[in-house]
Design an enzyme around this catalytic site. Structure first.
Site, PDB file in Angstrom:
ATOM      1  N   GLU A   1      -5.341  -8.157  -0.585  1.00 34.81           N
ATOM      2  CA  GLU A   1      -5.823  -7.781   1.103  1.00 34.81           C
ATOM      3  C   GLU A   1      -7.393  -8.269   0.507  1.00 34.81           C
ATOM      4  O   GLU A   1      -7.780  -7.141  -0.794  1.00 34.81           O
ATOM      5  CB  GLU A   1      -5.381  -6.794   1.557  1.00 34.81           C
ATOM      6  CG  GLU A   1      -4.261  -6.608   2.437  1.00 34.81           C
ATOM      7  CD  GLU A   1      -3.450  -5.518   2.876  1.00 34.81           C
ATOM      8  OE1 GLU A   1      -5.123  -4.649   3.273  1.00 34.81           O
ATOM      9  OE2 GLU A   1      -2.677  -5.611   3.450  1.00 34.81           O
TER      10      GLU A   1
ATOM     11  N   GLU B   1       0.565  -1.577  -0.060  1.00 34.72           N
ATOM     12  CA  GLU B   1       0.258   0.069   0.100  1.00 34.72           C
ATOM     13  C   GLU B   1       0.958   1.219  -0.078  1.00 34.72           C
ATOM     14  O   GLU B   1       1.132   2.323   0.921  1.00 34.72           O
ATOM     15  CB  GLU B   1      -0.865  -0.064   1.756  1.00 34.72           C
ATOM     16  CG  GLU B   1      -1.867  -1.133   1.034  1.00 34.72           C
ATOM     17  CD  GLU B   1      -3.896  -0.795   1.793  1.00 34.72           C
ATOM     18  OE1 GLU B   1      -3.643  -0.893   2.473  1.00 34.72           O
ATOM     19  OE2 GLU B   1      -4.170  -1.655   1.998  1.00 34.72           O
TER      20      GLU B   1
END
Length: 500
Positions: free
Chosen positions: A406, A206
């Protein structure tokens, strides 16, 4: 319409015929009724060899924050600063995974995972970010990887999940161009030591989260408005400096890819794990799909787009103006180093969009106030993102291998009578999202793995221990682990290799 007229005699004949037909079918209905009631729906299967995994990160579960030579990270500093974390929680102990990893691997095996995505704590390996490696830190990950391999679980390692060594932050952190070089050295070292057993490395998790949320804060669209989120190191940089942090992050990724290629064993695979800002067509018509795809490319301009295209979009640079990042052609070549796969974190759409005749060719449609929400205040329920996110990664950038690195949701879990946790909301979430993911694979999108977030409840950043994302319930006072009902759902899904 054909006009039809019936006499009373005709009606009587029809009624008699119906009675006769019903009578003749009674036995058949009796024979098939039971099997029809228990029949399973048609299998929505995933490709053969699909990875069914779960994920965690080092700061969120390991604990042992100052043991065996580990140096402090920016999250140690941030969490120890009063007011930053709900209830004053820290990751000092977290799940005590550093000491309980064997128990945790056994749980993964029990609920059917054949892959595990974990992250390595950079300051556990290089306490000061650079210099001499810490042998006790490396030894922990060697033991963990060996335990996973022995259990038949493929290890997928993430090299950076936000816990920058504090010593590097003290030198400017991601604002300092030397940090990407230090990251590449660390990445190469880990590939050299682990790639005989770890065949997949994610460089950075991320980019947008640690860059934007950590260095300026970010407004996130939610039903009814927006909220502002921020994380470690908790800076508030002006736009130009933020854009340079973004550039250094993707440069670090590119340098790490090259280092892993140089140091890893033959066949080692590498790619990013980015939270994709995916626009979803509110109506699935060609013009709206095209608009959503274009919007997705632009939304990811500082991260996925430049990594996969080797250039910043014209619109991004124009919008940034004098605040655009400073870079060279060599930088762009490094950033676009060829990848083996693309990992994307998918929770919700960035926005719903419709095509527009006005620039830029689409318009965002705000979430309705009544749009279904999950427990986290930022998390709208929108499973169609799980179809369009990988679909656009394929159509925009021709990715040959995609992993959902995720996907999950927080729930307000309670222990019921008998010690059970009936997280029906998580099962509802997983069923809806996995159905959309199977739709994508059925359409030929090359998704090879799915990593549910998370393996077990853990330290959820600014929310502390309040948000529970795990398939396994953790009592943080006793460290007792209890699989939830969703763990059984996950096991059945993995065993069938099909959405259900």
């Amino acid at each position: 319409m054909l006009a039809t007229h019936f006499t009373r005699r005709d009606v009587g004949k029809l009624a008699a015929a119906g009675t006769l037909a019903a009578s003749s079918n009674t036995t058949a209905v009796a024979q098939t009724g039971q099997s029809a009631a228990t029949a399973q729906p048609a299998a929505r299967e995933f490709p053969s060899g699909f990875y069914w995994g779960t994920g965690t990160s080092s700061y969120q579960i390991e604990g042992a924050w100052n043991e065996d030579g580990k140096g402090p990270s920016i999250w140690d500093t941030y969490a120890h600063t009063p007011g930053n974390i709900k209830n004053g929680d820290t990751g000092d102990v977290a799940n005590d995974h550093y000491h309980r990893y064997k128990e945790d691997v056994a749980l993964m095996k029990d609920f059917g995972a054949n892959a595990y995505r974990f992250s390595i704590a950079w300051p556990r390996i290089f306490p000061s970010g650079t210099g001499q490696p810490n042998p006790k830190g490396l030894d922990f990950y060697n033991r963990l990887v060996d335990e996973l391999v022995a259990a038949g679980i493929a290890p997928f390692a993430t090299l950076y999940h936000w816990d920058l060594p504090q010593a590097l932050q003290d030198k400017g952190g991601w604002q300092n161009r030397d940090t990407p070089k230090a990251f590449a050295n660390y990445a190469g070292y880990m590939a050299e030591k682990l790639s005989d057993r770890v065949r997949h490395f994610f460089t950075i998790n991320e980019f947008r989260s640690f860059a934007d949320l950590g260095h300026q804060g970010k407004e996130v669209l939610i039903p009814g408005g927006t909220i502002t989120l921020s994380i470690a190191p908790g800076l508030k940089l002006p736009p130009g400096e933020l854009n340079q942090v973004r550039h250094h992050a993707v440069l670090a990724h590119g340098m790490a890819v090259q280092a892993i290629r140089a140091k890893g064993k033959a066949g080692t695979k590498v790619g990013p794990a980015e939270v994709i800002l995916c626009s979803v067509p509110l109506i699935e018509a060609p013009e709206h799909i095209k608009a959503a795809q274009t919007a997705t490319r632009e939304a990811n301009a500082p991260f996925l787009t430049v990594m996969l295209e080797g250039k910043y979009t014209d619109a991004y640079l124009k919008d940034a103006g004098k605040d655009a990042p400073k870079f060279t052609d060599d930088d762009l070549e490094i950033i676009a180093s060829p990848l083996d796969f693309v990992g994307i974190n998918v929770y919700k759409p960035e926005a719903y969009v419709l095509a527009s005749d006005q620039a830029p060719g689409w318009r965002q449609i705000p979430y309705a106030k009544g749009h279904p929400m999950l427990s986290s205040r930022w998390h709208a329920m929108a499973p169609e993102a799980m179809y369009w996110a990988p679909k656009f990664v394929q159509s925009l950038w021709n990715a040959k291998e995609i992993h959902i690195t995720e996907n999950g949701c927080a729930t307000q879990d309670v222990i019921a009578d008998g010690g059970k946790i009936y997280d029906t909301d998580r099962i509802m979430f997983l069923r809806a999202y996995l159905t959309q993911l199977q739709r994508a694979t059925a359409d030929g999108v090359p998704v090879k793995g799915y990593f549910q977030w998370s393996t077990m409840d853990n330290f959820e950043w600014n929310e502390g221990f309040g948000n529970r994302y795990g398939l396994v319930y953790v009592d943080f006072k006793t460290q007792k682990r209890t699989p939830k009902l969703s763990a059984s759902f996950f096991r059945g899904t993995a065993q069938r290799n099909a959405a259900s």
